[in-house]
Write an enzyme that holds these catalytic residues in place. Structure first.
Site, PDB file in Angstrom:
ATOM      1  CB  SER A 187      -8.368   1.983   5.646  1.00 50.68           C
ATOM      2  OG  SER A 187      -8.758   3.313   5.435  1.00 50.68           O
TER       3      SER A 187
ATOM      4  CB  SER B 239      -7.462   4.197   2.563  1.00 51.80           C
ATOM      5  OG  SER B 239      -6.812   3.474   3.588  1.00 51.80           O
TER       6      SER B 239
ATOM      7  CE  LYS C 150      -3.756   2.227   2.586  1.00 52.54           C
ATOM      8  NZ  LYS C 150      -4.684   2.119   3.746  1.00 52.54           N
TER       9      LYS C 150
END
Lengths: 414, 414
Positions: free
Chosen positions: A146, A122, A53
């Site tokens: 997220s 996210s 990520k």
């Protein structure tokens, strides 16, 4: 098991074929990934392919935090979690798309099950890349919802460990009282392998024995009225499937109704601290969403913030008492199926409380909603008992239907 | 008060004159500092001059963490704490020397009172620069004793707030369960002003009213046999001075004897996590000291680490009960006067416990040891009551003798 190099090559080939439509990667260099693939290291993760990520530092790829402020930003080294995975033999394929600073402004990633839908945020790219079979382990993070939400929307496993379990060196902060690293994976076994590596400076051996809980608490939570048809179907199916195997009991959490507001207060205040430089010096490059969060935080007084942290501590003690009565809790993972991309990355409603409480959470796939899209449910464990949660999760995973597989752009299934 | 620009100019002039001998700065550009000095901003810190410990990111100066691995390393932005200070009108003069990764390998800084002695570590440059009158606020940090000890050795005020009070965005991690930012200042008033800015996304008004505690607990601690003559003199003087004004009582902390070992266990384990990349990929550039810390951490099992964190929590509850009986505690700040530089930066013995317990600590100067060098004592407050601790500290500061001033290389006093 397949030859390690062949496995890596297959994953990279899927990235080459499908990422132009899924857009899970923010940085991917086929040449670099190919070189890494030719010499996967030894270790418990040998040859497993990782997406990182893009709020997590990597030496070999830029780290942008999903923000124009950090365009082409290079960190000098890898985040600790990346080093640990590489040291255990994993191959880093590239960086996966995050929303801006792990908040709400979406990146380009689409849901592999339906290109018009969000993968969730996210940890958008990590969830979509696992769902599309491009990677084995998506490094992800959670400050509100997220990790759990994109895992639910993309029909994959999401493991958010107990607060503090994985080191955050080299990970951009958003709300340090909650920020937690975790992993998105195709199954519980790989999540447990990754956990055995990420939990310390050296791997601990893991023997994942599926374990039947004696009693499961079913938590519709105080926000159940916000559950859509997909989540109502998923919770009903999960309850029906598990009820045949063990004792299930509804848990009334009405005295936790303050939890979500407390989470918003603490996260806003801390985001305004954490992103002080970006707000003061580069505001023109911030989205309205993140400016809204920071400005909400700047309006909160220190005493209101401190009172919220104290109430959160009290709720943690109260939940410890609930968890004395159950081995594990079953709860919604998201409001429903993935929304259309034009409507954002979905609401964090059903995870704020668990994140506030610092508890480990395991999102399981296998269920679907009225449009046939994936909808997850989450198991929530006792603070610090991550190993136990993974064992209960392996038991439940075997009872649930297999996770759905997307049909990708060219019609090939995963 | 003096004209703000004149004050800044005087500080910068002192850096120009004395830093070639004190060597407090790792990065200082007279031109850049001069430009900043010409336009000090408005705010509660208007015109106060700051030195930033070199484990803290700055946009305008390199950030090296005291390590060759990060030679010429530039962060894209400022750490949150730096932005907050600048936004309140402070002028950043440059970066101050830290030991390697805020652990033990010393930098070039000397003690302004005696060039053969250490200024203490790891916040070496910030403490020496304040003592030498070059800056008003030295940003500092503490994971074991890295703020308290140099403040004691350099005869200045050191404020280590409650764990979690200041945001750590842009600060290199060493032991996240303990890592705390703080400030080193000439007096308690400036520490309180800095605290009013650093505690949140926006400053809170501060009215520092000296406050007399009704009862002070005197903590020689379980490590008193390691106190040298300087610390024995300082604790006796402090007790004598304060006893005339309020009630003093010896506190037996023999049931906290495990605290220092627990601190070492947790910090070693976490340092091995936090510095995983540096250890795995750049070990040839690490000192034997930091390799020793990391390798000790890698030998600690996850279960030993978890058990240590649980025992630490139990000790925190036990200390809460002690602090129900006293307004504030008085304790040694360091083993004695500053050692010779060839013998390292001094022992963290007298601060490990307080850092483990997460309590706020205020180191006060004014006392001296047998060689006439500064020796501090620390006041320790209740968790979260940083404002109260600063008020008790302002009261005690007025009772103690004024802080000693060094005579610098050319014979000029501060």
């Amino acid at each position: 098991m397949k030859d390690v190099s062949q496995h890596v090559a297959e994953k990279l080939s899927r990235i080459d074929h499908f990422d132009s439509s899924v857009r899970a990667f923010s940085a991917y260099d086929p040449g670099r990934a190919g070189v890494a693939a030719q010499r996967p290291g030894d270790g418990v993760l040998s040859g497993l392919v990782v997406g990182v990520k893009d709020i997590i530092d990597t030496e070999d790829y830029p780290t942008t935090y999903g923000s124009g402020i950090y365009e082409n930003h290079r960190s000098r080294g890898d985040a600790a979690c990346v080093t640990l995975l590489r040291s255990a033999g994993a191959v880093v394929a590239g960086k996966t798309v995050t929303t801006e600073f792990a908040f709400f402004r979406p990146g380009p990633t689409v849901n592999p099950f339906d290109g018009a839908r969000t993968p969730g945020g996210s940890s958008s790219g990590s969830a979509a890349a696992v769902a599309a079979g491009m990677i084995d382990i998506g490094l992800a993070s959670q400050t509100a919802a997220s990790l759990t939400r994109p895992a639910s929307y993309c029909g994959v496993v999401g493991f958010k460990p107990s607060y503090g379990r994985y080191a955050l060196s080299g990970v951009k902060a958003l709300g340090p009282s909650f920020d937690a690293l975790g992993v998105i994976t195709p199954d519980v076994k790989i999540a447990a392998l990754a956990d055995s590596v990420l939990q310390g400076p050296v791997p601990t051996p893991v023997a994942l024995t599926p374990s039947r809980p004696s009693r499961i608490g079913v938590c519709r939570t105080p926000w159940w009225r916000e559950a859509e048809e997909g989540t109502r179907m998923a919770m009903a199916s999960a309850s029906d499937l598990l009820r045949d195997e063990t004792s299930m009991e509804e848990v009334d959490l009405s005295d936790f109704v303050e939890a979500n507001d407390l989470h918003v207060t603490i996260m806003s205040y801390e985001a305004a601290q954490a992103l002080a430089w970006e707000y003061q010096e580069r505001r023109n490059l911030l989205s309205p969403q993140i400016i809204g969060l920071i400005e909400a935080g700047r309006k909160i007084s220190r005493s209101t913030y401190v009172a919220a942290t104290e109430k959160a501590s009290a709720l943690r003690r109260r939940m410890d008492a609930v968890l004395d009565r159950y081995d594990v809790l079953l709860a919604p993972a998201a409001p429903g199926e993935a929304p259309l991309r034009e409507n954002g990355t979905g609401a964090p409603t059903f995870s704020r409380m668990w994140t506030l409480l610092h508890l480990p959470s395991l999102t399981l796939p296998g269920l679907t909603g009225p449009a046939g899209l994936p909808v997850g449910v989450q198991l929530v464990g006792r603070m610090g008992d991550d190993a136990g949660l993974l064992e209960y999760g392996a038991w439940a995973e075997a009872i649930f239907p297999p996770r759905p597989l997307p049909r990708l752009a060219d019609g090939a299934s995963v």
